[in-house]
Scaffold this motif. Structure first.
Motif, mmCIF file in Angstrom:
data_model
loop_
_atom_site.group_PDB
_atom_site.id
_atom_site.type_symbol
_atom_site.label_atom_id
_atom_site.label_comp_id
_atom_site.label_asym_id
_atom_site.label_seq_id
_atom_site.Cartn_x
_atom_site.Cartn_y
_atom_site.Cartn_z
ATOM 1 N N GLN A 196 39.795 33.187 30.097
ATOM 2 C CA GLN A 196 39.893 34.169 29.015
ATOM 3 C C GLN A 196 41.057 35.125 29.267
ATOM 4 N N PHE B 150 34.701 39.887 42.662
ATOM 5 C CA PHE B 150 35.249 38.608 42.177
ATOM 6 C C PHE B 150 35.644 38.720 40.710
ATOM 7 N N CYS B 151 34.751 39.278 39.887
ATOM 8 C CA CYS B 151 35.025 39.390 38.442
ATOM 9 C C CYS B 151 36.268 40.234 38.202
ATOM 10 N N TYR C 113 37.248 41.816 31.977
ATOM 11 C CA TYR C 113 36.436 40.614 32.009
ATOM 12 C C TYR C 113 35.364 40.640 30.926
ATOM 13 N N ASP C 114 35.048 39.467 30.448
ATOM 14 C CA ASP C 114 34.039 39.265 29.410
ATOM 15 C C ASP C 114 32.658 39.611 29.985
ATOM 16 N N VAL D 164 27.844 35.634 36.424
ATOM 17 C CA VAL D 164 28.234 35.716 37.843
ATOM 18 C C VAL D 164 27.294 36.626 38.613
ATOM 19 N N ARG E 178 30.039 42.244 45.969
ATOM 20 C CA ARG E 178 30.932 41.101 46.220
ATOM 21 C C ARG E 178 31.207 40.347 44.924
ATOM 22 N N LEU E 179 30.145 40.134 44.144
ATOM 23 C CA LEU E 179 30.284 39.371 42.902
ATOM 24 C C LEU E 179 31.084 40.158 41.856
ATOM 25 N N GLU F 134 38.733 40.732 40.204
ATOM 26 C CA GLU F 134 39.946 40.026 40.632
ATOM 27 C C GLU F 134 40.314 38.922 39.641
ATOM 28 N N ALA F 135 39.290 38.361 38.982
ATOM 29 C CA ALA F 135 39.534 37.239 38.071
ATOM 30 C C ALA F 135 40.286 37.690 36.832
ATOM 31 N N ALA F 136 39.971 38.866 36.327
ATOM 32 C CA ALA F 136 40.676 39.387 35.151
ATOM 33 C C ALA F 136 40.388 40.874 35.059
ATOM 34 N N GLU G 192 30.298 36.669 30.689
ATOM 35 C CA GLU G 192 30.558 35.857 31.880
ATOM 36 C C GLU G 192 30.299 36.650 33.155
ATOM 37 N N TYR G 193 30.610 37.945 33.106
ATOM 38 C CA TYR G 193 30.290 38.832 34.226
ATOM 39 C C TYR G 193 28.797 38.726 34.540
ATOM 40 N N ARG H 277 42.392 30.809 39.871
ATOM 41 C CA ARG H 277 43.480 31.104 38.932
ATOM 42 C C ARG H 277 44.384 29.884 38.781
ATOM 43 N N LEU I 71 33.275 32.801 36.827
ATOM 44 C CA LEU I 71 34.593 33.304 37.259
ATOM 45 C C LEU I 71 35.724 32.505 36.607
#
Lengths: 412, 412
Positions: free
Chosen positions: B86, A53-54, A61-62, A69, A49-50, A56-58, A65-66, B20, B80
């Protein structure tokens, strides 16, 4: 008194009822007078699930930050298990990766660099139980790091090594390591012991009980592992070094288990010119593209004639591999790329193979007797693997299990 | 260039699409040349889910471990939001409470002791955006601490004070502070400015836009707050000190708003003997039991005669209060405990009240004209409150809103 790490996977931690059951197992181990540290995974499904999310966020992803999370899933289960254990009257506390600390380098697939066991010594001196989130650590910069999927097994083994544990118990949803897949062979037997090397071969060919990396770490630190079920109250399978096989293990089978892996695809390049360096020209670009080539078979051509080159890649990498090969077709000068995903790799694994000839011959004869065509063969010191058409998977596993004397006398 | 803290609540962070949108607001503020730190809540519903886990794990849970569990919700949204920012090309990074650090004391309802802004100065010097989980900090022992429900507002104000921000913007699901509840009075107006003290009175009497504690902290640090909607692109309500009211604010109403609170219950003790110290004997045990007594009315008895004592407590504490009172009935010697939950406290709030007489008189006359009976009255320097039967709530709010000249000229 023993010092033990108990590790519980996501299925064992999925919800408060199951966490309560886990707490009962931990409390019992502590009441036996053992010093216990517990390593927990996130609740089943939570890490997915987490990660979702990452994603979907970008799209890119970095990893730093991943890690922030996804490390939260184990943080939650650690706190909940500590609360539950306290509710049962034990002296339990959670320690996050950054608190212990579990030093790690990198992000998203970080490596454990070391674990400071001083805090744990203090916990044990006071009769306490330490609950530690798996899968996470802290970098030299003080950032949260995660170890990659399945990393909690590695956390548990690294922790066991750091605290000089007598044993690392990996509780999961299966009750041990079997001679083969019991869904295919009802007479498959649970193994009482298996060596690190055998486990590595069994894992890498499809028996996904433990993360390969954790077995490698256990082997390097000579940490005895036990795989056992958190749902059934009986001994599991011990994973130990060769030297730890007990006397009665001398009687163990030459072959420990039969594994199979359907995630391999066959690639054949036809009409390869007989020219020095041509094989390197094929595999160099694939290695650079991080495509893992496993079995390789080359027909020995007559001098000056073209030959075929056959090898396997993970099915997930097949399209990528074909694209890479297409790019070098002109340079190499092969005729065709043929691919086949309907293949399976079947392996016989056992440390006893070292001192016994005829293991491979038994395999070839057994398969030939059933008319099963062998596409490719690889062997290592403790493993013989063949690539065969996928439709023969169950038949091959079953007849080899019998041929190597692995069938239980009575089906369980 | 300004230095700004932007705080987003759980509704604003509920899911990737909303995150977002939040990232877009943050990016716009940064592109205006402002230095921005962002404080985020957990996704709506997440903290409740985590608290429920703790409650199920043990009836009396360790606040230290509770904090480990519930702090994870903000950890997830911080990571997130950093990833999303980013992905939009900004230089954003998350900093957990223990990384910054946000020093706190206590557990489950911890107090912020201080925030080290050195890391943030470095972030701003490099044109970066800091994303910080609200509601959490780290204790002197290195443990995770959480601030109690709604604590993210307090995190934001404390952070703003530590980094000497020009403003702290609290983004929420309402677009500002209104003269009263617009569901009751359609002609309610959004206030452009309100003072800290007014906001405290409005919050404590039912206008739950901001956590009371965060407004108190803003008042003590003289940090300008803005309450605004994350869903609508328009200015919100500024919350400032008296001295910051601008010249044209001289024209503002004597009364700023009408609030109501249905969470009060009336308690009347009848037949209280006329004896010195009897009131202290009633309220002492209630205070010790952490029951918050608000309005108090005592009939002045004729010498030697018994009287009645009426006061209010939070409805949630009523059963507890009644039990405490029952225990001291013999000692005090009252006749009966009468209780009534069907009451509402209606308040008129405004700093202009200080220099204007007749505010209370207007309230009493307005209510009397509609035949509304007043059960109890309290006043402060900037507030007049009355306790009335709950069935008159809407009528009382509406007529007072009109009587104090608060109605908008045109309904919005």
């Amino acid at each position: 008194m023993a010092r033990i790490v108990m590790k519980f996977g996501g299925t064992s931690m999925a919800g408060i009822e199951r966490i309560r059951h886990v707490a009962g197992l931990v409390k019992r181990e502590a009441e036996r007078g053992n010093q216990v540290a517990v390593v927990v995974s996130a609740m089943a499904g939570e890490t997915d699930r987490l990660i979702q999310f990452c994603r979907e966020a970008a799209s890119l992803y970095d990893p730093r930050e991943y890690d922030v999370v996804v490390a939260s899933g184990e943080q939650v289960t650690s706190g909940l298990l500590a609360i539950t254990l306290q509710g049962m009257g034990t002296n339990a506390r959670s320690y996050m990766g950054w608190q212990l600390p579990i030093r790690a380098s990198g992000h998203a697939a970080a490596l454990i660099e070391g674990i400071d066991a001083a805090v744990l010594e203090g916990v044990f001196a006071q009769g306490g139980i330490a609950v530690i989130p798996g899968f996470q650590g802290v970098t030299a910069d003080g950032d949260v790091a995660t170890l990659g999927r399945g990393g909690s097994d590695t956390s548990a083994v690294a922790l066991a090594a750091a605290m000089k544990a007598d044993r690392c118990d990996i509780y999961t949803d299966v009750d041990g390591v079997y001679t083969t897949d019991p869904r295919i062979v009802p007479r498959a037997r649970k193994l009482s012991t298996v060596t690190y090397e055998e486990m590595l071969e069994l894992a890498s060919v499809g028996a996904k009980v433990l993360q390969t990396r954790s077995v490698g770490l256990a082997m390097r630190t000579n940490m005895p592992l036990q795989v056992l079920s958190s749902f059934e109250d009986r001994p599991g399978t011990m994973i130990v070094g060769d030297e730890a096989l007990e006397d009665n293990d001398m009687e163990r089978n030459v072959i420990t288990g039969i594994a199979y892996d359907k995630n391999e695809a066959r690639v054949t390049l036809t009409g390869i010119p007989d020219r020095p360096g041509v094989v390197a020209a094929v595999f160099g670009p694939l290695a650079e593209a991080n495509i893992n080539v496993d079995m390789i078979v080359q027909n020995i051509p007559r001098p000056g004639e073209a030959s075929d080159l056959t090898f396997t890649v993970p099915t997930a990498s097949l399209a990528h591999a074909a694209a890479e090969l297409e790019q070098i077709r002109g340079e190499i000068g092969f005729t065709e790329i043929l691919t086949d995903t309907n293949v399976v790799k079947v392996s016989a694994v056992g440390v006893g193979m070292r001192s016994n000839a005829g293991i491979a011959a038994t395999m070839f004869r057994t398969l030939a007797d059933r008319g099963i065509n062998i596409v490719a063969i690889t062997t290592s010191e403790i493993k013989v693997s063949v690539l065969i058409p996928e439709e023969y998977t169950e038949l091959a596993v079953r007849v080899l299990h019998t041929a190597y004397g692995l069938d239980a006398e009575d089906a369980a």
